[in-house]
Write a protein that holds these residues in place. Sequence first.
Motif, mmCIF file in Angstrom:
data_model
loop_
_atom_site.group_PDB
_atom_site.id
_atom_site.type_symbol
_atom_site.label_atom_id
_atom_site.label_comp_id
_atom_site.label_asym_id
_atom_site.label_seq_id
_atom_site.Cartn_x
_atom_site.Cartn_y
_atom_site.Cartn_z
ATOM 1 N N MET A 1 0.848 -1.185 0.000
ATOM 2 C CA MET A 1 0.000 0.000 0.000
ATOM 3 C C MET A 1 0.889 1.243 0.000
ATOM 4 S SD MET A 1 -3.073 0.944 2.638
ATOM 5 C CE MET A 1 -3.838 -0.641 2.359
ATOM 6 N N ASP A 2 0.593 2.171 -0.910
ATOM 7 C CA ASP A 2 1.438 3.345 -1.079
ATOM 8 C C ASP A 2 0.675 4.626 -0.792
ATOM 9 O OD1 ASP A 2 3.715 1.928 -1.925
ATOM 10 O OD2 ASP A 2 2.849 1.707 -3.921
ATOM 11 N N VAL A 3 1.410 5.629 -0.356
ATOM 12 C CA VAL A 3 0.821 6.938 -0.081
ATOM 13 C C VAL A 3 1.060 7.852 -1.283
ATOM 14 C CG1 VAL A 3 0.859 8.960 1.410
ATOM 15 C CG2 VAL A 3 1.141 6.687 2.400
ATOM 16 N N TRP A 4 0.000 8.425 -1.786
ATOM 17 C CA TRP A 4 0.062 9.340 -2.916
ATOM 18 C C TRP A 4 -0.480 10.692 -2.482
ATOM 19 C CZ3 TRP A 4 1.336 7.825 -8.102
ATOM 20 C CH2 TRP A 4 1.635 6.466 -8.236
ATOM 21 N N ARG A 5 0.000 11.745 -3.132
ATOM 22 C CA ARG A 5 -0.468 13.093 -2.829
ATOM 23 C C ARG A 5 -1.366 13.582 -3.966
ATOM 24 N NH1 ARG A 5 1.467 18.329 -3.703
ATOM 25 N NH2 ARG A 5 3.264 17.481 -4.821
ATOM 26 N N VAL A 6 -2.485 14.186 -3.618
ATOM 27 C CA VAL A 6 -3.425 14.698 -4.614
ATOM 28 C C VAL A 6 -2.871 16.005 -5.183
ATOM 29 C CG1 VAL A 6 -5.767 15.509 -5.046
ATOM 30 C CG2 VAL A 6 -5.363 13.671 -3.379
ATOM 31 N N ILE A 7 -2.660 16.035 -6.510
ATOM 32 C CA ILE A 7 -2.130 17.249 -7.132
ATOM 33 C C ILE A 7 -3.135 17.892 -8.085
ATOM 34 C CG2 ILE A 7 0.261 16.487 -6.935
ATOM 35 C CD1 ILE A 7 0.159 15.813 -9.947
ATOM 36 N N GLY A 8 -4.263 17.229 -8.321
ATOM 37 C CA GLY A 8 -5.266 17.808 -9.216
ATOM 38 C C GLY A 8 -6.584 17.081 -9.098
ATOM 39 N N ARG A 9 -7.660 17.781 -9.352
ATOM 40 C CA ARG A 9 -8.984 17.165 -9.355
ATOM 41 C C ARG A 9 -9.844 17.855 -10.401
ATOM 42 N NH1 ARG A 9 -11.913 18.847 -3.739
ATOM 43 N NH2 ARG A 9 -13.734 18.389 -5.020
ATOM 44 N N TYR A 10 -10.551 17.038 -11.194
ATOM 45 C CA TYR A 10 -11.428 17.543 -12.240
ATOM 46 C C TYR A 10 -12.719 16.735 -12.171
ATOM 47 C CZ TYR A 10 -6.837 19.031 -13.926
ATOM 48 O OH TYR A 10 -5.563 19.555 -14.019
ATOM 49 N N ASN A 11 -13.756 17.328 -11.614
ATOM 50 C CA ASN A 11 -15.011 16.608 -11.409
ATOM 51 C C ASN A 11 -14.723 15.323 -10.629
ATOM 52 O OD1 ASN A 11 -16.503 18.592 -12.807
ATOM 53 N ND2 ASN A 11 -15.907 17.687 -14.762
ATOM 54 N N ASN A 12 -14.989 14.145 -11.227
ATOM 55 C CA ASN A 12 -14.732 12.900 -10.507
ATOM 56 C C ASN A 12 -13.394 12.260 -10.896
ATOM 57 O OD1 ASN A 12 -15.579 12.232 -13.082
ATOM 58 N ND2 ASN A 12 -16.535 10.319 -12.448
ATOM 59 N N VAL A 13 -12.510 13.035 -11.546
ATOM 60 C CA VAL A 13 -11.178 12.559 -11.921
ATOM 61 C C VAL A 13 -10.164 13.126 -10.930
ATOM 62 C CG1 VAL A 13 -9.362 12.626 -13.672
ATOM 63 C CG2 VAL A 13 -11.745 12.315 -14.356
ATOM 64 N N LEU A 14 -9.343 12.225 -10.396
ATOM 65 C CA LEU A 14 -8.363 12.591 -9.381
ATOM 66 C C LEU A 14 -6.961 12.330 -9.927
ATOM 67 C CD1 LEU A 14 -8.503 13.511 -6.369
ATOM 68 C CD2 LEU A 14 -8.123 11.112 -5.756
ATOM 69 N N VAL A 15 -6.052 13.293 -9.753
ATOM 70 C CA VAL A 15 -4.667 13.144 -10.205
ATOM 71 C C VAL A 15 -3.773 13.065 -8.973
ATOM 72 C CG1 VAL A 15 -2.823 14.095 -11.616
ATOM 73 C CG2 VAL A 15 -5.202 14.470 -12.285
ATOM 74 N N LEU A 16 -2.984 11.973 -8.888
ATOM 75 C CA LEU A 16 -2.134 11.712 -7.730
ATOM 76 C C LEU A 16 -0.677 11.691 -8.145
ATOM 77 C CD1 LEU A 16 -4.167 8.686 -6.289
ATOM 78 C CD2 LEU A 16 -4.479 11.104 -5.775
ATOM 79 N N SER A 17 0.196 11.973 -7.172
ATOM 80 C CA SER A 17 1.637 11.978 -7.445
ATOM 81 C C SER A 17 2.375 11.235 -6.331
ATOM 82 C CB SER A 17 2.141 13.416 -7.542
ATOM 83 O OG SER A 17 3.556 13.444 -7.578
ATOM 84 N N LYS A 18 3.421 10.470 -6.747
ATOM 85 C CA LYS A 18 4.300 9.797 -5.791
ATOM 86 C C LYS A 18 5.606 9.449 -6.488
ATOM 87 C CE LYS A 18 3.812 5.444 -4.964
ATOM 88 N NZ LYS A 18 5.152 4.923 -5.345
ATOM 89 N N LYS A 19 6.725 9.838 -5.853
ATOM 90 C CA LYS A 19 8.045 9.493 -6.384
ATOM 91 C C LYS A 19 8.144 9.833 -7.875
ATOM 92 C CE LYS A 19 8.855 5.743 -3.092
ATOM 93 N NZ LYS A 19 9.089 4.302 -2.918
ATOM 94 N N ASN A 20 7.733 11.031 -8.226
ATOM 95 C CA ASN A 20 7.817 11.516 -9.607
ATOM 96 C C ASN A 20 7.003 10.690 -10.600
ATOM 97 O OD1 ASN A 20 9.556 13.619 -8.881
ATOM 98 N ND2 ASN A 20 11.339 12.273 -9.015
ATOM 99 N N SER A 21 5.934 10.046 -10.134
ATOM 100 C CA SER A 21 4.990 9.376 -11.020
ATOM 101 C C SER A 21 3.634 10.040 -10.861
ATOM 102 C CB SER A 21 4.877 7.886 -10.689
ATOM 103 O OG SER A 21 6.068 7.206 -11.034
ATOM 104 N N VAL A 22 2.822 9.953 -11.865
ATOM 105 C CA VAL A 22 1.489 10.542 -11.834
ATOM 106 C C VAL A 22 0.465 9.459 -12.139
ATOM 107 C CG1 VAL A 22 -0.097 12.140 -12.988
ATOM 108 C CG2 VAL A 22 2.219 12.880 -12.438
ATOM 109 N N LEU A 23 -0.566 9.396 -11.333
ATOM 110 C CA LEU A 23 -1.638 8.419 -11.488
ATOM 111 C C LEU A 23 -2.942 9.182 -11.673
ATOM 112 C CD1 LEU A 23 -1.852 5.292 -11.283
ATOM 113 C CD2 LEU A 23 -2.529 5.608 -8.901
#
Length: 387
Positions: A1-23
Amino acid sequence: MDVWRVIGRYNNVLVLSKKNSVLVLEINGKIPKVGESVRVWYNRILTGKELKAKLLAHFDEELAFKIFKTPGLLGFLYEISSGFEKKYIHFLKMFVKHVVPKRFLEITEEKKRILKEFLPKALETRGIAFSRKFSLREFFRFVDENFSRKTTPEVDDKTLKRAISMRKAIFSSEDHDVYQLDLPSKKGIVRGRYILIPFKGKTILIMFKKEDLPFVSFCVKKDLDLSFLKSFLKGNVTVEKRKSSWSLVWRGREVIEFDLPDKEIIPKPERISDQSVMDAVFLINDLLDESVRFLSLPSFGVSEIWWEKSSSRAILVVNTSHFGKVVADVFLEEKNLSVRFYAERNLEELSLHAVELKKDLESIGLFAQLFFSRKDPMIWEGFNAYG
């Protein structure tokens, strides 16, 4: 299990970041705020509450660096992809890989608008269903332009001239004379000024006075009569491509089948694409590194062509009716050619063409290796990579 930081949100779309990756995820439920941390596990996001999530896209370290470095790029990707829909993901990843941040930052809102309008046309449109229905004259012109001329030793001009020298034409006009001959013929022939049609144990010969026709042989599938001959001479018949054969259709029936190679020859369209699409193609290339070029030909069903100049590599994405989305990853090094194919469906059927395709490539001096993969290049790493 990994911890990600929320860097963006668009309606029901969530953009996460961890270790220079984007989900990029789509979730149902209360969306965490930008700056919050969440835990990701398979198809779940854990905040204070467990939320179902759907993976939309993953950008690795190289691509994520571009996104972090280029203000406004993430929002632009969301807008031009209708919220990161799957059919856009391949384009987005290639675009981010090759975009020059400085050039993107200088693009005007008007150019962004053109690009937003362009993508649905390019990435969603299937190839135009080119007409495969011709009048008789159009068909002969089509054969003349697309198939090489051949000769046949079955019946030469001298034999035909002798056969009609003492005969009276049964039909005659300023364009043609029609004779009935005892000359046996198993197959029909079109060549030069003549058409020979097997006809109730005899042969009908049509001699044109003004036309020069290409060579093509054919077989008669149905018994014909004089009413067919009159329709034929008046041009009241059509030639249609049906499955793998070219057939002459009269009164809704296939009465003649032409012997032509089973190849889908695409007529040259008057315009390869509408102008708004081509404008967008040039705008996209203005944003990319000089080492790669992008092209889209929606009128052929080719949504994406990426040419990486330095590696002699090209990636083609084609929309088809039968196979769905087809991707060909082509790599050429001197005379060594490698092609990896993926088809959205009917992959086994597509792979049946491998032997013929390989022979065609080797006939022009290339050493070809062809691969057919079940791994969908449109679907990127799933949640399992992060659990």
